[in-house]
Enzyme design. Structure first.
Site, PDB file in Angstrom:
ATOM      1  N   HIS A  16       0.844  -1.200   0.000  1.00 17.38           N
ATOM      2  CA  HIS A  16       0.000   0.000   0.000  1.00 17.38           C
ATOM      3  C   HIS A  16       0.884   1.258   0.000  1.00 17.38           C
ATOM      4  O   HIS A  16       0.640   2.203  -0.737  1.00 17.38           O
ATOM      5  CB  HIS A  16      -0.875   0.061   1.262  1.00 17.38           C
ATOM      6  CG  HIS A  16      -1.918  -1.010   1.377  1.00 17.38           C
ATOM      7  ND1 HIS A  16      -2.080  -1.774   2.506  1.00 17.38           N
ATOM      8  CD2 HIS A  16      -2.866  -1.437   0.517  1.00 17.38           C
ATOM      9  CE1 HIS A  16      -3.090  -2.610   2.342  1.00 17.38           C
ATOM     10  NE2 HIS A  16      -3.579  -2.442   1.139  1.00 17.38           N
ATOM     11  N   LYS A  40     -15.459  -7.932   5.632  1.00 17.52           N
ATOM     12  CA  LYS A  40     -14.222  -8.253   6.344  1.00 17.52           C
ATOM     13  C   LYS A  40     -14.359  -8.086   7.850  1.00 17.52           C
ATOM     14  O   LYS A  40     -14.866  -7.081   8.330  1.00 17.52           O
ATOM     15  CB  LYS A  40     -13.081  -7.379   5.812  1.00 17.52           C
ATOM     16  CG  LYS A  40     -12.645  -7.804   4.419  1.00 17.52           C
ATOM     17  CD  LYS A  40     -11.350  -7.088   4.002  1.00 17.52           C
ATOM     18  CE  LYS A  40     -10.984  -7.374   2.549  1.00 17.52           C
ATOM     19  NZ  LYS A  40      -9.925  -6.504   2.053  1.00 17.52           N
ATOM     20  N   ARG A  89      -2.361  -6.229  -8.147  1.00 15.56           N
ATOM     21  CA  ARG A  89      -1.269  -7.170  -7.873  1.00 15.56           C
ATOM     22  C   ARG A  89      -1.200  -8.253  -8.932  1.00 15.56           C
ATOM     23  O   ARG A  89      -0.164  -8.543  -9.477  1.00 15.56           O
ATOM     24  CB  ARG A  89      -1.464  -7.818  -6.501  1.00 15.56           C
ATOM     25  CG  ARG A  89      -1.119  -6.891  -5.372  1.00 15.56           C
ATOM     26  CD  ARG A  89      -1.737  -7.325  -4.083  1.00 15.56           C
ATOM     27  NE  ARG A  89      -3.171  -7.118  -4.108  1.00 15.56           N
ATOM     28  CZ  ARG A  89      -3.944  -7.192  -3.054  1.00 15.56           C
ATOM     29  NH1 ARG A  89      -3.435  -7.500  -1.887  1.00 15.56           N
ATOM     30  NH2 ARG A  89      -5.234  -6.967  -3.140  1.00 15.56           N
ATOM     31  N   SER A 127      -2.955  -7.526   3.118  1.00 16.27           N
ATOM     32  CA  SER A 127      -3.150  -7.407   4.565  1.00 16.27           C
ATOM     33  C   SER A 127      -3.474  -8.775   5.152  1.00 16.27           C
ATOM     34  O   SER A 127      -3.080  -9.093   6.274  1.00 16.27           O
ATOM     35  CB  SER A 127      -4.290  -6.438   4.861  1.00 16.27           C
ATOM     36  OG  SER A 127      -3.992  -5.172   4.339  1.00 16.27           O
TER      37      SER A 127
HETATM   38  P1  ADP Z   1      -6.090  -5.995   0.824  1.00 21.36           P
HETATM   39  O1  ADP Z   1      -6.900  -6.307   2.060  1.00 21.36           O
HETATM   40  O2  ADP Z   1      -6.300  -6.994  -0.288  1.00 21.36           O
HETATM   41  O3  ADP Z   1      -4.644  -5.743   1.093  1.00 21.36           O
HETATM   42  P2  ADP Z   1      -7.169  -3.269   0.600  1.00 21.36           P
HETATM   43  O4  ADP Z   1      -8.634  -3.084   0.460  1.00 21.36           O
HETATM   44  O5  ADP Z   1      -6.576  -2.847   1.888  1.00 21.36           O
HETATM   45  O6  ADP Z   1      -6.762  -4.750   0.189  1.00 21.36           O
HETATM   46  O7  ADP Z   1      -6.412  -2.553  -0.591  1.00 21.36           O
HETATM   47  C1  ADP Z   1      -6.608  -1.236  -0.980  1.00 21.36           C
HETATM   48  C2  ADP Z   1      -6.056  -1.023  -2.363  1.00 21.36           C
HETATM   49  O8  ADP Z   1      -4.667  -1.359  -2.389  1.00 21.36           O
HETATM   50  C3  ADP Z   1      -6.675  -1.909  -3.443  1.00 21.36           C
HETATM   51  O9  ADP Z   1      -6.705  -1.141  -4.638  1.00 21.36           O
HETATM   52  C4  ADP Z   1      -5.699  -3.053  -3.573  1.00 21.36           C
HETATM   53  O10 ADP Z   1      -5.754  -3.640  -4.843  1.00 21.36           O
HETATM   54  C5  ADP Z   1      -4.395  -2.339  -3.349  1.00 21.36           C
HETATM   55  N1  ADP Z   1      -3.316  -3.177  -2.822  1.00 21.36           N
HETATM   56  C6  ADP Z   1      -3.372  -4.026  -1.779  1.00 21.36           C
HETATM   57  N2  ADP Z   1      -2.177  -4.625  -1.572  1.00 21.36           N
HETATM   58  C7  ADP Z   1      -1.341  -4.152  -2.545  1.00 21.36           C
HETATM   59  C8  ADP Z   1       0.015  -4.410  -2.896  1.00 21.36           C
HETATM   60  N3  ADP Z   1       0.753  -5.285  -2.237  1.00 21.36           N
HETATM   61  N4  ADP Z   1       0.540  -3.735  -3.941  1.00 21.36           N
HETATM   62  C9  ADP Z   1      -0.235  -2.853  -4.629  1.00 21.36           C
HETATM   63  N5  ADP Z   1      -1.519  -2.582  -4.368  1.00 21.36           N
HETATM   64  C10 ADP Z   1      -2.079  -3.207  -3.346  1.00 21.36           C
END
Ligand code: ADP
Length: 165
Positions: A16, A40, A89, A127
């Site tokens: 992130h 979630k 990803r 996450s």
């Molecule tokens: P997650 O629970 O799958 O980590 P989130 O809802 O917190 O997802 O993710 C927020 C945004 O960040 C989404 O657009 C998701 O695709 C993106 N994201 C999550 N992890 C990564 C990563 N490792 N690299 C790039 N983008 C990410």
């Protein structure tokens, strides 16, 4: 130009943060928004997540962290943002995100969804992976920003203690 970067961030990972850093260079202002995600069961409350992200982005002068109960597009409109940033990803992210992007376009044609490829080192990182690893006592120092490492470990310990009580 202003963009928003919405998500659950439970907790914020280095993946992130990589997107936030890159997007903050492209846009004048970036709002990182912690949205409600009804599917979630979260480790951190939304207030805690906002606080953790805020700590990690303090070095970027143009990034603001907030939470919202609204849909991403409504929040974007509220902030005068014309772009929603999403991190991609793998192909597995694409289906869902593409659907959401098209739905958002139907709701508000004036807001574009922009996909950014995950940083090479972070394509496997979510996450959920962080929580799973921390739960099993694995080293998560390469997954989460150093500023929040202790908070994640403490929260996982606290949850475990609660479960065993
Ligand atoms: P997650 O629970 O799958 O980590 P989130 O809802 O917190 O997802 O993710 C927020 C945004 O960040 C989404 O657009 C998701 O695709 C993106 N994201 C999550 N992890 C990564 C990563 N490792 N690299 C790039 N983008 C990410």
């Amino acid at each position: 130009m202003t963009a928003i970067y919405p998500g659950s961030f439970d907790p914020i990972t280095l993946g992130h943060l990589n997107i936030i850093r890159r997007a903050s260079k492209i846009f004048d202002r970036l709002y990182v928004c912690v949205l409600v995600n009804s599917d979630k069961n979260t480790l951190f409350t939304r207030n805690e997540r906002v606080e953790l992200i805020t700590r990690c982005v303090s070095r970027f002068g143009n990034v603001v962290v907030e939470m919202s109960d609204d849909l991403g597009v409504s929040y974007a409109r509220e902030k005068n943002a014309s772009v929603i940033i999403k991190g991609l990803r793998a192909v597995s992210d694409f289906d869902r995100e593409f659907q959401i992007a098209l739905a958002n376009k139907k709701i508000d044609d004036g807001i574009e969804t922009l996909f950014m490829a995950a940083g090479e080192k972070y394509t496997y990182l979510s996450s959920t992976v962080v929580k799973e690893m921390a739960n099993y006592g694995a080293d998560i120092t390469e997954f989460v920003p150093v500023e929040i490492l202790e908070d994640v470990l403490a929260k996982v310990r606290q949850n475990k203690a609660g479960q065993n009580a």
